[in-house]
Design a protein around this motif. Structure first.
Motif, short mmCIF file in Angstrom:
data_model
loop_
_atom_site.label_atom_id
_atom_site.label_comp_id
_atom_site.label_asym_id
_atom_site.label_seq_id
_atom_site.Cartn_x
_atom_site.Cartn_y
_atom_site.Cartn_z
N PRO A 12 0.81 -1.22 0.00
CA PRO A 12 0.00 0.00 0.00
C PRO A 12 0.84 1.27 0.00
O PRO A 12 1.92 1.32 0.58
N ILE A 13 0.33 2.28 -0.68
CA ILE A 13 0.90 3.62 -0.59
C ILE A 13 0.53 4.20 0.77
O ILE A 13 -0.64 4.20 1.16
N GLU A 14 1.52 4.68 1.50
CA GLU A 14 1.26 5.27 2.81
C GLU A 14 0.92 6.75 2.63
O GLU A 14 1.66 7.49 1.97
N LEU A 15 -0.20 7.14 3.22
CA LEU A 15 -0.70 8.50 3.09
C LEU A 15 -0.83 9.14 4.46
O LEU A 15 -1.30 8.51 5.42
N ALA A 16 -0.43 10.40 4.56
CA ALA A 16 -0.60 11.20 5.78
C ALA A 16 -1.51 12.38 5.46
O ALA A 16 -1.70 12.73 4.29
N ARG A 17 -2.04 13.00 6.48
CA ARG A 17 -2.87 14.19 6.27
C ARG A 17 -1.97 15.40 6.08
O ARG A 17 -0.95 15.56 6.74
N GLY A 18 -2.34 16.26 5.13
CA GLY A 18 -1.60 17.49 4.92
C GLY A 18 -1.62 18.36 6.16
O GLY A 18 -2.52 18.26 7.00
N VAL A 19 -0.64 19.26 6.29
CA VAL A 19 -0.57 20.09 7.48
C VAL A 19 -1.48 21.32 7.37
O VAL A 19 -1.89 21.89 8.39
N THR A 20 -1.83 21.75 6.15
CA THR A 20 -2.72 22.91 6.00
C THR A 20 -3.92 22.60 5.11
O THR A 20 -4.76 23.48 4.89
N VAL A 21 -4.00 21.38 4.56
CA VAL A 21 -5.12 21.01 3.70
C VAL A 21 -5.68 19.67 4.14
O VAL A 21 -4.95 18.82 4.67
N ASP A 22 -6.97 19.49 3.93
CA ASP A 22 -7.61 18.23 4.28
C ASP A 22 -7.52 17.27 3.09
O ASP A 22 -8.52 16.90 2.48
N LEU A 23 -6.28 16.91 2.77
CA LEU A 23 -6.01 16.00 1.67
C LEU A 23 -4.94 15.01 2.10
O LEU A 23 -4.03 15.36 2.87
N PRO A 24 -5.00 13.79 1.59
CA PRO A 24 -3.93 12.83 1.87
C PRO A 24 -2.72 13.13 1.01
O PRO A 24 -2.85 13.49 -0.17
N VAL A 25 -1.53 12.99 1.59
CA VAL A 25 -0.30 13.22 0.84
C VAL A 25 0.60 12.01 1.02
O VAL A 25 0.57 11.34 2.07
N PRO A 26 1.39 11.66 0.01
CA PRO A 26 2.28 10.49 0.12
C PRO A 26 3.33 10.71 1.21
O PRO A 26 4.14 11.64 1.13
N ALA A 27 3.33 9.84 2.20
CA ALA A 27 4.22 10.01 3.35
C ALA A 27 5.69 9.93 2.95
O ALA A 27 6.54 10.56 3.58
N GLU A 28 6.00 9.18 1.89
CA GLU A 28 7.39 8.96 1.51
C GLU A 28 7.85 9.87 0.38
O GLU A 28 8.90 9.64 -0.23
N ALA A 29 7.06 10.91 0.07
CA ALA A 29 7.49 11.86 -0.95
C ALA A 29 8.71 12.65 -0.46
O ALA A 29 9.06 12.62 0.72
N GLU A 30 9.36 13.35 -1.38
CA GLU A 30 10.47 14.23 -1.01
C GLU A 30 9.98 15.61 -0.60
O GLU A 30 10.49 16.20 0.36
N PHE A 31 9.00 16.14 -1.34
CA PHE A 31 8.40 17.44 -1.06
C PHE A 31 6.89 17.33 -1.20
O PHE A 31 6.39 16.50 -1.97
#
Length: 595
Positions: free
Chosen positions: A246-265
């Motif tokens: 599975p792709i690991e997703l975290a919640r954005g810090v200023t938006v209510d959207l999932p973001v890839p936890a292992e991204a670079e930026f």
């Protein structure tokens, strides 16, 4: 599977497919020239450790060969993608009760990783910058080509949520950096991000946006894939299926959207649909021509999060071959099994690099009845992004669909121009500069299958290429292959190309020719460059004619630039060329780069 971009770069280095450039380089044009030479020569991926005036290194060429793209996607060869999907499509419970369900169990591991996993802690949020701390100029965003309007993010994974349904979309849309805290967002007419923005406007809302850079290269590929609209299924699911985890997703810090936890930026922010659009472009695009300036929405960045020691991923696009050709081929293989479910007669298909995806599709088919080639072509034009196809060439199932030029030559042996060619109209990619109108133009179907009696049967034809070609003052360069004639001319007046074609077709050298391609004077007469130029520059309904040669009809394609006097009122873009000074500087520094 690679947990993140860094793991992938380490694996490439172990394989001898990554070179580190340790001397300082510029993100303005210099990296492009180096990377272009590498990808066209089948060279390794590059990691530029020092970018002048920037805080982060640049990785480029991550998908720069067919073999490297397969490695990035976790398969031995790209054909393996089709085999994975074929097995998945066999997951049918049927009507056999418990025994049928038990029969599924051995295949269920295929779905391992299909569903993303939410996590509370994300490496991409090790550093969080908000408000005045946000400064896009710290990132080594490339200015790729001399006439580009500025630096452009070229591998952004743009995440939005449908304001009505909550469905997620992960797409790749170029982003021009406008200032320290905003970019343009290139949401074209047919893109999902554009639809989300239009819904937000109807609801009177801002549209939240998150843009990830990096992560498992499978996720980067998934953002480019033409995933059909399936409720509850996003590109995150596709990436998880391909990587088997599975792709690991975290919640954005200023938006209510999932973001890839292992991204670079991750760039977080919003687009306000009530705000006036901004001028975006020009941009040296994957067509090999500059996209002209147009109006697009502004993306406001409210936060940048990144890893410590983050690496900025990039790509360049332009005249093929570029690495996007291998991503396109991956999508070909991935979506071949679903295509066969809808059109069982299709044996294979290929989008040659010279056609930059939409301009040219070869399809091999198992023909059983008259007119079936057209039926298959119509069906393909009704499928998702295949609706943008400009030229479809059909051949029999025993004809390989690549390399593209060889397939075309074989198709011409069974094509009588006029009888076996058909012009249509339909949607066209908005990046197509030659279409009769914005996103609307002509299409050409070429039936190169063996003809049945009901279709008029086979017409005897022996393809020829003549050693001596006719002298004509307007034919600046000429070349023939068996059945095909290429001519370059300097376009100076309306109708000039077809007038030249008429003169040439009256000569004995038109015998054995079924396709005449006319291109501008700066086109090299190799099969690849000639077809690239002509396919870019035609609207088939306007620029394709069947004309009489000395031994029969010939299909003539006017691939020269179009003049206002010819009814073309939109601007005609320039071909992408690198500055000679930059090319000379890179050549002089080549040894210093360690390449």
């Amino acid at each position: 599977m690679f947990r993140n971009l860094r793991a992938y770069l380490e694996a490439l280095e172990r394989r001898g497919e990554l070179r580190r450039v340790r001397v300082p380089v510029s993100s303005e044009l210099e990296i492009t020239e180096i990377a272009d030479r590498m990808v066209k020569g089948g060279g390794p991926a590059l990691l530029f450790e020092q970018v002048v005036g920037k805080d982060f290194p640049v990785a480029i060429g991550l998908f720069g060969t067919r073999e490297r793209t397969a490695f990035a996607l976790g398969v031995k060869d790209l054909d393996e993608l089709a085999r994975k999907v074929e097995v998945l499509l066999e997951l049918k419970p049927g009507t056999g009760g418990l025994s049928a369900l038990l029969g599924l169990l051995p295949k269920l591991p295929l779905l391992k990783g299909f569903f993303p996993r939410r996590v509370a802690k994300a490496p991409v949020q090790e550093v969080v910058l908000r408000g005045e701390e946000v400064d896009l100029s710290r990132l080594p965003v490339l200015k790729c080509w001399p006439q580009d309007a500025g630096p452009f993010l070229t591998l952004p994974l743009v995440i939005t949520k449908d304001p009505e349904t909550g469905e997620l979309n992960l797409g790749m849309y170029r982003m021009q950096v406008l200032d320290r805290r905003s970019t343009a967002m290139h949401w074209q007419l047919h893109k999902v991000g554009r639809r989300h923005l239009e819904k937000a406007k109807r609801l009177g809302k801002r549209l939240e946006v998150a843009v990830a850079l990096g992560g498992d290269p499978v996720l980067t590929y998934a953002a480019t894939a033409p995933l059909p609209p399936l409720p509850g299924v996003s590109e995150f699911h596709l990436a998880g299926f391909l990587r088997g985890a599975p792709i690991e997703l975290a919640r954005g810090v200023t938006v209510d959207l999932p973001v890839p936890a292992e991204a670079e930026f991750v760039l977080e922010g919003y687009v306000d649909p009530e705000e006036p659009p901004v001028v975006e472009g020009p941009f040296g695009d994957h067509t090999g021509f500059y996209t002209l300036p147009d109006l697009y929405p502004r993306f406001h960045v409210t936060a940048i999060t990144h890893r410590r020691r983050a690496v900025y991923p990039a790509t360049i696009v332009g005249m093929p071959p570029m690495e996007d050709a291998y991503l396109i081929e991956a999508s070909e293989r991935l979506f071949l099994p679903p295509l066969r479910l809808i059109l069982p007669e299709v044996a294979d298909y290929h989008m040659p690099p010279e056609g930059i995806a939409h301009n040219w599709v070869n399809v091999a088919m198992r023909k059983e009845y008259p007119g079936q080639a057209y039926k298959a072509a119509y069906g393909m034009l009704g499928l998702g992004q295949m609706m943008f196809a400009k030229v479809i060439v059909a051949v029999d199932a025993d004809v390989p669909v690549k390399p593209g030029f060889a397939t075309l030559l074989k198709a011409l042996e069974h094509t009588l121009p006029g009888r076996d060619t058909l012009l249509l109209r339909g949607p066209i990619d908005v990046l197509d500069h030659s279409a009769r109108a914005f996103a609307f133009g002509g299409k050409l179907l070429l039936d190169g299958t063996r003809k049945l009696p009901e279709e008029g049967g086979e017409v005897p034809f022996t393809p020829r290429a003549h050693a001596e070609l006719p002298g004509d003052p307007e034919a600046l360069a000429q070349r023939q292959w068996p059945g095909v004639w290429g001519v370059a001319l300097r376009k100076e007046r309306p109708g000039q190309a077809f007038c030249l074609a008429e003169r040439l077709l009256r000569t004995p050298q038109s015998e054995g020719i079924r396709l005449l391609l006319l291109a501008d004077h700066d086109t090299a007469l190799t099969p690849e460059e000639l077809l690239w130029a002509v396919l870019n520059n035609i609207d088939p309904e306007r620029d394709a004619r069947v004309m009489e040669g000395v031994a029969g009809p010939v299909l003539v394609l006017d691939g020269t630039r179009k003049l206002p006097e010819e009814g073309f009122q939109r601007g005609w873009p320039q071909r992408i060329l690198m500055d000679e000074e930059v090319k000379a500087r890179v050549a002089a520094r080549w040894e210093a780069y360690g390449l």
